[in-house]
Design a protein around this motif. Sequence first.
Motif, mmCIF file in Angstrom:
data_model
loop_
_atom_site.group_PDB
_atom_site.id
_atom_site.type_symbol
_atom_site.label_atom_id
_atom_site.label_comp_id
_atom_site.label_asym_id
_atom_site.label_seq_id
_atom_site.Cartn_x
_atom_site.Cartn_y
_atom_site.Cartn_z
ATOM 1 N N GLY A 121 5.117 -5.174 -9.495
ATOM 2 C CA GLY A 121 3.690 -5.745 -10.211
ATOM 3 C C GLY A 121 2.307 -5.425 -9.218
ATOM 4 N N HIS A 122 2.516 -5.280 -8.157
ATOM 5 C CA HIS A 122 1.269 -5.633 -7.279
ATOM 6 C C HIS A 122 0.120 -4.379 -7.547
ATOM 7 N N HIS A 123 0.260 -3.442 -8.357
ATOM 8 C CA HIS A 123 -0.790 -2.570 -8.635
ATOM 9 C C HIS A 123 -1.507 -3.195 -9.969
ATOM 10 N N TRP A 159 3.573 -6.551 1.972
ATOM 11 C CA TRP A 159 3.976 -5.665 3.078
ATOM 12 C C TRP A 159 4.556 -4.310 2.349
ATOM 13 N N ASP A 160 4.322 -4.188 1.105
ATOM 14 C CA ASP A 160 4.652 -2.759 0.532
ATOM 15 C C ASP A 160 3.647 -1.918 1.024
ATOM 16 N N VAL A 161 4.007 -0.659 1.267
ATOM 17 C CA VAL A 161 3.260 0.468 1.864
ATOM 18 C C VAL A 161 1.983 0.621 1.427
ATOM 19 N N HIS A 162 1.956 0.439 -0.149
ATOM 20 C CA HIS A 162 0.851 0.917 -0.866
ATOM 21 C C HIS A 162 -0.111 -0.613 -1.106
ATOM 22 N N HIS A 163 -1.445 -0.260 -0.975
ATOM 23 C CA HIS A 163 -2.245 -1.681 -1.080
ATOM 24 C C HIS A 163 -2.181 -2.187 -2.452
ATOM 25 N N TYR A 246 9.549 -2.150 0.039
ATOM 26 C CA TYR A 246 10.460 -1.564 1.358
ATOM 27 C C TYR A 246 9.891 -0.128 1.483
ATOM 28 N N ASP A 247 9.056 0.291 0.950
ATOM 29 C CA ASP A 247 8.605 1.914 1.120
ATOM 30 C C ASP A 247 8.118 2.149 2.220
ATOM 31 N N ALA A 248 7.634 1.089 3.275
ATOM 32 C CA ALA A 248 7.063 1.556 4.559
ATOM 33 C C ALA A 248 8.125 2.244 5.455
ATOM 34 N N GLU A 287 8.566 -5.574 -4.682
ATOM 35 C CA GLU A 287 7.498 -4.517 -5.051
ATOM 36 C C GLU A 287 8.355 -3.150 -5.183
ATOM 37 N N GLY A 288 7.859 -2.486 -4.356
ATOM 38 C CA GLY A 288 8.383 -0.951 -4.284
ATOM 39 C C GLY A 288 9.508 -0.806 -3.248
ATOM 40 N N GLY A 289 9.731 0.584 -3.011
ATOM 41 C CA GLY A 289 10.805 0.923 -2.220
ATOM 42 C C GLY A 289 11.759 1.787 -2.780
ATOM 43 N N TYR A 290 11.709 3.053 -2.528
ATOM 44 C CA TYR A 290 12.182 4.267 -3.251
ATOM 45 C C TYR A 290 13.361 5.181 -2.572
ATOM 46 N N ASP A 291 13.595 4.909 -1.436
ATOM 47 C CA ASP A 291 14.981 5.348 -0.863
ATOM 48 C C ASP A 291 15.952 4.114 -1.331
HETATM 49 ZN ZN LIG Z 1 4.730 0.473 -2.832
#
Ligand SMILES: [Zn+2]
Length: 337
Positions: A121-123, A159-163, A246-248, A287-291
């Motif tokens: 959701g964060h974008h 703390w998602d890697v994207h703003h 978890y995409d960082a 939020e994200g995390g793609y591996d």
């Molecule tokens: Zn992300």
Amino acid sequence: MTCVLFRHPSSLEHDMGPHPEQPARITAIERELEACDWAGFTPRESPAATDAQLRAVHPAAHVERIRALAEAGGGPIDGDTRLSRGSWDAARHAAGGAVAMVDALLSGAATRGAAVHRPPGHHCETAVPMGFCLLNNVAVAARHARDAHGVGRVLVLDWDVHHGNGTEEIFAGTDQVLFCSLHEHPLYPGTGRPADRGHGPGAGFTLNLPLPAGSGDPEWTGLVERVVLPVARAYDPGLLLVSAGYDAHRDDPLASCLVTDEGFATMAGSVHRLADELGVPLGLVLEGGYDVAALARSLRRTLETWSGPVPPAPAVVPTPILEAAEGWIERHPPLRP
Ligand SMILES: [Zn+2]
């Protein structure tokens, strides 16, 4: 700790075709968590968010656009976001799970919570779905904390890697939410400069902490421990929410940071200790995390940390990023409304 995790099978029905934001993310997470008895959390089925809960953040036209496009069978929202027939059901349960988590945390039924759904959701801004996001789940949850429980100050750590441009935009004008984002920069969506600090009554209640590509555990964990925690203590929130991507992770295909499973556990430990110190509940919104393997393992480590004893403060490695951020905070002291 009493820990609850909200989930819903509709998370598997939002299908963007071949895409990194895929149902397999949830399948991998649930397989990992089932193997460890849900990491000390009790799983519960999420309700759908009500229209009133969604409209506390998003205008009716935005909500209707998502609903209508999904009911018509789906279609594109932007270059990298599309809906399928199941997307509306998935989106309203993702937001509703975050709301139910807030209810569990603020009624005293639980002290640690997790809302593990897709889409993320964060974008998503007030009226602009984008970047794989249809509704801003963490924003709906934060508004619900105020509207239903009277919580005047909510801290959202992203703390998602994207703003988290959407969450920032939604709360930039208020001091009722302190939005704090760690993100790789430059990277999609391009926002998140330190000079963007909110406006009007919200001036000073946005904290952007960009990190360069290649940043790993020392940089990410040091910023949380030495910059986010002091800012949070000054703000003295009634609820802590983590927009947990978890995409960082160093294995992630969409970004270039180098955080390990252990690094996520360390960040989780810092906020676990913070919540304990402040005596307030703590919840996570995925939020994200793609591996998918790294995502599942790192989320498991986060939840295991939160259901376990509060750890001592971690060792912090001095880095130029941390030094610069501490200097920034000295020049812009943390505020409390
Ligand atoms: Zn992300």
